[in-house]
Design a protein around this motif. Structure first.
Motif, short mmCIF file in Angstrom:
data_model
loop_
_atom_site.label_atom_id
_atom_site.label_comp_id
_atom_site.label_asym_id
_atom_site.label_seq_id
_atom_site.Cartn_x
_atom_site.Cartn_y
_atom_site.Cartn_z
N LEU A 57 0.81 -5.10 2.98
CA LEU A 57 -0.12 -5.73 2.32
C LEU A 57 -0.10 -6.03 0.85
O LEU A 57 -0.59 -7.06 0.47
N VAL A 58 0.44 -5.31 0.21
CA VAL A 58 0.75 -5.48 -1.41
C VAL A 58 1.45 -6.59 -1.58
O VAL A 58 1.04 -7.16 -2.34
N LYS A 59 2.64 -6.79 -0.66
CA LYS A 59 3.28 -8.18 -0.99
C LYS A 59 2.55 -9.25 -0.59
O LYS A 59 2.64 -10.58 -1.27
N ILE A 60 1.57 -9.25 0.25
CA ILE A 60 0.74 -10.34 0.62
C ILE A 60 -0.01 -10.60 -0.49
O ILE A 60 -0.26 -11.69 -0.79
N VAL A 61 -0.75 -9.56 -0.99
CA VAL A 61 -1.55 -9.94 -1.98
C VAL A 61 -1.05 -10.48 -3.31
O VAL A 61 -1.51 -11.22 -3.85
N GLU A 62 -0.08 -9.94 -3.60
CA GLU A 62 0.79 -10.48 -4.84
C GLU A 62 1.26 -12.06 -4.37
O GLU A 62 1.04 -12.87 -5.50
N GLY A 63 1.53 -12.24 -3.24
CA GLY A 63 1.85 -13.74 -2.83
C GLY A 63 0.72 -14.70 -3.05
O GLY A 63 0.90 -15.73 -3.55
N LEU A 64 -0.39 -14.27 -2.55
CA LEU A 64 -1.61 -14.99 -2.69
C LEU A 64 -2.09 -15.38 -3.90
O LEU A 64 -2.39 -16.26 -4.33
N ALA A 65 -1.68 -14.24 -4.97
CA ALA A 65 -1.88 -14.47 -6.22
C ALA A 65 -1.52 -15.65 -7.00
O ALA A 65 -1.98 -16.26 -7.98
N THR A 66 -0.13 -15.84 -6.32
CA THR A 66 0.56 -16.88 -7.23
C THR A 66 0.24 -18.21 -6.89
O THR A 66 0.77 -19.31 -7.35
N VAL A 67 -0.71 -18.49 -5.66
CA VAL A 67 -0.89 -20.08 -5.39
C VAL A 67 -2.58 -20.14 -5.51
O VAL A 67 -2.89 -21.16 -5.03
N GLY A 68 -3.01 -19.52 -6.43
CA GLY A 68 -4.43 -19.97 -6.90
C GLY A 68 -5.48 -19.31 -5.89
O GLY A 68 -6.82 -19.67 -6.24
N VAL A 69 -5.29 -18.21 -5.33
CA VAL A 69 -6.29 -17.56 -4.63
C VAL A 69 -6.90 -16.52 -5.52
O VAL A 69 -6.39 -15.92 -6.35
N ASP A 70 -8.23 -16.60 -5.43
CA ASP A 70 -9.21 -15.69 -6.20
C ASP A 70 -9.39 -14.64 -5.67
O ASP A 70 -9.63 -13.35 -6.41
N THR A 71 -9.78 -14.41 -4.35
CA THR A 71 -10.19 -13.57 -3.62
C THR A 71 -9.57 -13.42 -2.43
O THR A 71 -9.37 -14.22 -1.82
N VAL A 72 -9.31 -11.93 -1.96
CA VAL A 72 -8.56 -11.84 -0.90
C VAL A 72 -9.42 -10.93 0.21
O VAL A 72 -9.52 -9.90 -0.16
N GLU B 206 -6.29 7.30 5.76
CA GLU B 206 -5.33 6.24 5.76
C GLU B 206 -5.96 4.94 5.82
O GLU B 206 -5.57 3.93 5.08
N MET B 207 -7.06 4.51 6.18
CA MET B 207 -7.88 3.16 6.04
C MET B 207 -8.05 3.18 4.66
O MET B 207 -8.17 1.93 3.95
N TYR B 208 -8.67 4.20 3.93
CA TYR B 208 -9.18 4.05 2.67
C TYR B 208 -8.04 3.71 1.79
O TYR B 208 -8.05 3.19 0.92
N GLU B 209 -6.84 4.39 1.92
CA GLU B 209 -5.72 4.39 1.11
C GLU B 209 -5.13 3.01 1.45
O GLU B 209 -4.48 2.38 0.43
N TYR B 210 -5.27 2.25 2.31
CA TYR B 210 -4.76 1.00 2.92
C TYR B 210 -5.62 0.05 1.78
O TYR B 210 -4.83 -0.89 1.21
N TYR B 211 -6.80 0.21 1.80
CA TYR B 211 -7.64 -0.75 0.94
C TYR B 211 -7.74 -0.56 -0.48
O TYR B 211 -7.61 -1.47 -1.38
N ALA B 212 -7.60 0.88 -0.72
CA ALA B 212 -7.50 1.19 -2.12
C ALA B 212 -6.34 0.75 -2.79
O ALA B 212 -6.20 0.36 -4.07
N LEU B 213 -5.03 0.89 -2.19
CA LEU B 213 -3.83 0.13 -2.58
C LEU B 213 -3.90 -1.36 -2.83
O LEU B 213 -3.47 -1.96 -3.98
N SER B 214 -4.57 -2.07 -1.90
CA SER B 214 -4.74 -3.58 -1.97
C SER B 214 -5.64 -3.81 -3.41
O SER B 214 -5.39 -4.80 -3.90
N GLU B 215 -6.74 -2.96 -3.53
CA GLU B 215 -7.48 -3.22 -4.75
C GLU B 215 -6.68 -2.90 -5.90
O GLU B 215 -6.89 -3.72 -6.79
N ALA B 216 -6.11 -1.97 -6.01
CA ALA B 216 -5.26 -1.78 -7.39
C ALA B 216 -4.29 -2.84 -7.44
O ALA B 216 -4.10 -3.40 -8.67
N THR B 217 -3.59 -3.36 -6.27
CA THR B 217 -2.64 -4.39 -6.46
C THR B 217 -3.43 -5.58 -6.95
O THR B 217 -2.92 -6.49 -7.95
#
Length: 318
Positions: free
Chosen positions: A99-114, A129-140
């Motif tokens: 998920l981290v890689k996906i969020v990083e990629g989306l940020a490079t093409v003009g996406v404002d919110t994921v 586990e679910m919280y950690e999944y979302y928390a890491l995406s939020e930090a990224t």
């Protein structure tokens, strides 16, 4: 970009064309054109769509390669910038590292919110586990300059439901700006608003726009609004103004089509309706998804005609 989340935004279709070899490929020009046409539309009160959702469920997200998805979103970012609205894209992964890689990629093409969907795992993750999944995406997201919108879709097969307690916890993360709740059970929205009146919640099913507004949702993400944007924006204007009777008239007029938004083949059905609306049935049938039967095609056509006739009476075609 400052995002208020008070209004409705279209989850636009990814238009396809046949390549020289006969295979399907993304028609970037047609996709940009239809997105711009939707964002141009005004409600009776003068407001417009407040965002643009690209490469979502209706945008063939699950069928696109990473390269196709990023190219599509880069193309749509040009439209979102022209109309000064945020660009939103979905993200789903099996692991938080992916998920981290996906969020990083989306940020490079003009996406404002994921819009972050629950992990795509067969086993149900624990709350931790679910919280950690979302928390890491939020930090990224914070690191790369985008925002996060947790996406709860408990009615759809294949999505792990997020508990109300978890959603409320996620909403306190600094880079979580809104929550998307796709369910016909709007009591989930009401329960969360009672717990935190400052939440920004977007409804994700067209049939419940009015009821979601009554429950406290500040807006919604629409598929039917791609086909009839003036009607969708006007309905949201009435919802935000508390003019429930007027909003309900539009909801009832749209209902023959809105019903399709809650079906497993929603992408295929609504894309065809969009094709019918623009006299491009062949284009509306070009999809990486399922091929519709003639009976299904006829049903979509009949539902489209019924909605169009009802909206014409309300002067909401356009």
């Amino acid at each position: 970009m400052s995002m208020q989340w008070n209004g409705v935004m279209p989850a636009v279709f990814t238009w396809l064309k046949e390549s020289k070899s006969g295979s399907l490929e993304i028609d970037f020009d047609a996709t940009q054109k239809q997105a711009a046409g939707i964002l141009k539309a005004q409600g009776k009160g003068g407001s417009r769509m407040c965002g643009l959702v690209g490469s979502g469920t209706l945008g063939e997200n699950s069928y696109l390669t990473t390269k196709q998805r990023l190219s599509l979103l880069k193309s749509l970012s040009e439209v979102s910038k022209e109309y000064n609205v945020p660009l939103i894209s979905g993200a789903a992964a099996e692991t938080k590292e992916e998920l981290v890689k996906i969020v990083e990629g989306l940020a490079t093409v003009g996406v404002d919110t994921v819009m972050v969907m629950p992990p795509k795992t067969k086993a149900v993750p624990s709350e931790k586990e679910m919280y950690e999944y979302y928390a890491l995406s939020e930090a990224t997201a914070k690191d790369v300059g985008v925002a996060i919108m947790p996406y709860n879709n408990p009615d759809a097969a294949g999505y792990h439901a997020l508990s109300t307690e978890l959603l409320l916890k996620l909403a306190t993360l600094p880079n979580v700006t809104a929550l998307k709740i796709s369910t016909i059970d709007v009591s989930i929205i009401e329960t969360m608003m009672l717990a935190n009146k400052d939440l920004k919640i977007l409804a994700g099913v067209d049939t419940v726009t009015v009821h979601a507004g009554l429950a406290g949702a500040s807006g919604g993400i629409t598929g039917v609004g791609c086909i009839f944007p003036k009607a969708s924006v006007t309905m949201q204007e009435y919802v935000l103004n508390g003019e429930w009777a007027e909003a309900n008239k539009i909801s009832q007029a749209l209902n023959s089509l809105s019903y399709l938004d809650a079906q497993p083949l929603l992408m295929e059905y609504l894309k065809l309706a969009m094709g019918i609306h623009h006299n491009d049935i062949a284009g509306g049938l070009r999809t990486f998804g399922k091929k519709l039967t003639q009976q299904q095609i006829d049903d979509v056509h009949a539902r489209y005609i019924l909605a169009k006739e009802r909206l014409e009476v309300l002067d909401l075609i356009g």
